[in-house]
Design an enzyme around this catalytic site. Structure first.
Site, mmCIF file in Angstrom:
data_model
loop_
_atom_site.group_PDB
_atom_site.id
_atom_site.type_symbol
_atom_site.label_atom_id
_atom_site.label_comp_id
_atom_site.label_asym_id
_atom_site.label_seq_id
_atom_site.Cartn_x
_atom_site.Cartn_y
_atom_site.Cartn_z
ATOM 1 N N HIS A 178 -6.219 8.567 1.675
ATOM 2 C CA HIS A 178 -5.230 7.614 1.245
ATOM 3 C C HIS A 178 -5.261 6.752 2.547
ATOM 4 O O HIS A 178 -4.980 7.261 3.738
ATOM 5 C CB HIS A 178 -4.033 8.412 1.162
ATOM 6 C CG HIS A 178 -2.890 7.832 0.839
ATOM 7 N ND1 HIS A 178 -2.550 7.172 -0.158
ATOM 8 C CD2 HIS A 178 -1.773 7.543 1.548
ATOM 9 C CE1 HIS A 178 -1.500 6.413 -0.200
ATOM 10 N NE2 HIS A 178 -0.863 6.501 0.988
ATOM 11 N N GLU A 219 0.883 -1.059 0.021
ATOM 12 C CA GLU A 219 -0.051 -0.199 0.078
ATOM 13 C C GLU A 219 0.747 1.271 -0.031
ATOM 14 O O GLU A 219 1.985 1.256 0.662
ATOM 15 C CB GLU A 219 -0.886 0.076 1.198
ATOM 16 C CG GLU A 219 -1.968 1.213 1.404
ATOM 17 C CD GLU A 219 -1.265 2.434 2.001
ATOM 18 O OE1 GLU A 219 -1.913 3.454 2.002
ATOM 19 O OE2 GLU A 219 -0.571 2.299 2.788
ATOM 20 N N SER A 220 0.613 2.197 -0.816
ATOM 21 C CA SER A 220 1.041 3.565 -1.046
ATOM 22 C C SER A 220 2.732 3.283 -1.150
ATOM 23 O O SER A 220 2.789 2.819 -2.400
ATOM 24 C CB SER A 220 1.252 4.237 0.583
ATOM 25 O OG SER A 220 1.831 5.465 0.410
ATOM 26 N N ALA A 221 3.653 3.610 -0.613
ATOM 27 C CA ALA A 221 5.124 3.324 -0.853
ATOM 28 C C ALA A 221 5.192 1.866 -1.090
ATOM 29 O O ALA A 221 6.029 1.254 -1.926
ATOM 30 C CB ALA A 221 5.764 3.912 0.164
ATOM 31 N N ASP A 279 -2.323 -1.206 -3.629
ATOM 32 C CA ASP A 279 -3.208 -0.445 -3.218
ATOM 33 C C ASP A 279 -2.492 1.193 -3.241
ATOM 34 O O ASP A 279 -1.537 1.242 -2.483
ATOM 35 C CB ASP A 279 -3.422 -0.639 -1.572
ATOM 36 C CG ASP A 279 -4.102 -1.850 -1.474
ATOM 37 O OD1 ASP A 279 -4.499 -2.655 -2.476
ATOM 38 O OD2 ASP A 279 -4.787 -2.400 -0.163
#
Length: 553
Positions: free
Chosen positions: A468, A231-233, A259
């Site tokens: 986010h 997720e994200s990074a 994600d």
């Protein structure tokens, strides 16, 4: 009575000890934890500690992780290992900002509730309690987010997800890992490039993938059925693994889930030179002939103090971060989006989704911006210094200043913290998340089995909306998105046998294609899932995409 009680306690202790699960890794017996339905093996080292001095290799800081040749001593794996050193996060909000925003963002600068250490390269495995080395269960490997600045695996509980997989009849083995972040994992400069040591955090992850191939069968997993998920990074990391090694997964994984993160618009690793030079000067290595070698010798506290003086994702410039994946010539040989255009993407099925209001979380840092000219100047200063004012103005004109058109989307004029807040949030979310996501699918979805989702739940949350990372509560909380991920990990298809075209939690999720760019859309209210087309803000997102391709960060 006392004797009977003592006998009972002794018997209970003996039973508990006997129930503790064990696995054999090379020549060592590793003892874990059991809660009745799952086994946990936590804090297993997967590489030699980076800060240990050894005559043969010297200091392993700012070097590739060295795998442990073999486990030779028995040990207990009953607690998460230390967290890799974290970059300080601090969001300073003006006094006039409503109290509810302060409450929502209160956790941003909260201290990490576990020890931090440079000796942090550990892996965790959670599996159904009844597995054996012959179970051959699908494996889901989790890579945390945190802007490449922070993050640790204990922030999400894989046990709930494994329990859900058991209940669904498709049990999986869950693996999570620590990888180096900030200056320890993503230092960027010409010196780093010359040494071939860029993107060390990604290399750490890759080392864990190799560890999984070697050892996951002992925990009941099948090394040929690995899905990597982030997720994200963490999602950007997963995307990077799809692009590295000439798009050859090398048998390390067979599928991917992302994600809120796609291949980014990043340029050469030397773009990070100003941050590198600042750290070198700040710690007293400026006159060293070998500045990289000097950085290996200074106390960790000094290195982190310098690192913490650099901008982070909650500083004024928001996601114009000092530490990020970059083109290093080894792990990434070109701008990731250019690699995508060349078709250099691993031939594996994948899921890649976004949240509706990706930008809101990162839009409280520049509340002073009050008109188009200031927004253009801000983005030119921090993100697109080579772009012209006219180019940026043309794109911002595609994002109306009317708060009703901004993010959180579909909330009217509500959550208009300032005259430009929702406009800024819409642009930020598209810039970092929605535009790269749509570009990625537009390039590869006709050549790969790919599914996409749009998460729109949580709209009632003031100022943040479907922000986010909000989907993680579902994915890790036995929710319907988590169920889809489990199904995909087990079968390479996120649909269930009883999926139908009815509006339900088992709605059929079609593959994304350029002719039919459909998103499984998660909604609040009585209709939990529906299908929508990936055509929102089409002109604005396309203009952003072209700007990113022209001026990589």
């Amino acid at each position: 009575m006392a004797l009977c009680s003592l006998t009972f306690l002794l018997l209970q202790a003996a039973t508990t000890f006997a129930a503790a699960p064990t696995v054999r890794l090379d020549f060592a017996t590793v003892t874990g934890l059991n809660n009745g339905t799952v086994n946990k093996f936590l804090g297993i080292p997967y590489a030699r500690p980076p800060s240990k001095m050894r005559s043969r290799v010297g200091n392993l800081r700012l070097r590739l992780a060295e795998p442990i040749p073999a486990y030779t001593k028995n040990f207990a794996a009953t607690a998460y290992g230390p967290v890799c050193p974290q970059m300080k996060q601090e969001l300073v909000l003006p006094d006039w900002v409503p109290e509810i925003v302060h409450l929502e963002m209160d956790g941003v600068s909260a201290p990490v509730p576990v020890p931090q250490s440079e000796d942090c390269l550990t892996v965790n495995v959670i599996a159904p309690a009844n597995v054996t080395p012959h179970s051959k269960l699908p494996v889901l490997v989790w890579i945390y987010g945190g802007g490449f600045e922070i993050g640790y695996p204990s922030s999400t509980d894989g046990a709930t997800l494994v329990q859900q997989s058991i209940a669904l009849g498709t049990p999986v083995v869950y693996v999570s890992l620590n990888y180096r972040v900030n200056a320890l994992g993503f230092l960027a400069s010409k010196e780093v490039k010359a040494a071939g040591l860029g993107n060390l955090g990604l290399q750490d992850q890759r080392q864990v993938f190799r560890w999984v191939q070697r050892y996951v069968a002992q925990f009941g997993g099948d090394p040929s059925k690995v899905t990597i998920w982030g997720e994200s990074a963490g999602a950007i990391s997963v995307a990077s693994h799809l692009l590295t090694n000439k798009a050859n997964p090398d048998g390390l994984f067979r599928a991917a889930i992302m994600d809120s993160g796609s291949p980014l618009y990043v340029g050469d690793i030397t773009h990070g030179q100003p941050s590198y030079d600042f750290i070198v000067k700040e710690v007293g290595c400026g006159r060293a002939r070998d500045t990289l070698g000097c950085l290996r010798t200074i106390p960790l506290a000094a290195l982190m103090n310098a690192t913490n003086q650099l901008p982070n994702m909650f500083s004024y410039q928001s996601l114009a971060e000092a530490f990020i994946v970059r083109v290093d010539g080894v792990f990434l040989t070109d701008n990731p989006q250019q690699l995508v255009k060349k078709g250099q993407v691993a031939n594996v099925p994948f899921i890649n989704g976004v949240n509706d209001d990706e930008g809101t979380l990162f839009s409280f840092t520049a509340l002073n911006l009050s008109n188009t000219e200031q927004l253009v100047d801000y983005w030119k200063t921090f993100y697109f210094p080579r772009a012209s004012t006219a180019e940026l103005t043309a794109i911002f004109n595609l994002y109306p200043s009317d708060p009703a058109a901004g993010s959180p989307f579909d909330t009217g004029e509500a959550s208009a913290l300032t005259g430009q807040f929702k406009r800024y949030a819409a642009f930020m979310g598209d810039f970092v998340f929605h535009a790269p996501h749509r570009f990625f699918f537009g390039q590869v979805s006709d050549k790969r089995k790919a599914w996409s989702y749009l998460y729109k739940r949580g709209k009632a949350l003031p100022y943040l909306g479907a922000f986010h990372s909000t989907e993680l509560a579902n994915a890790y909380g036995a929710g319907d998105l988590g169920a889809r991920f489990i199904r995909f990990t087990a079968t390479l298809d996120p649909n269930f046998p009883d999926s139908s075209n009815s509006t339900s939690s088992n709605l059929f999720w079609p593959r994304y294609t350029t002719k039919s760019p459909q998103l499984l859309t998660f909604l609040d209210g009585d209709v939990p899932q529906t299908l929508t087309n990936d055509d929102y803000r089409a002109e604005a997102i396309e203009a952003l995409t072209q700007l990113e391709l022209k001026y990589p960060y």
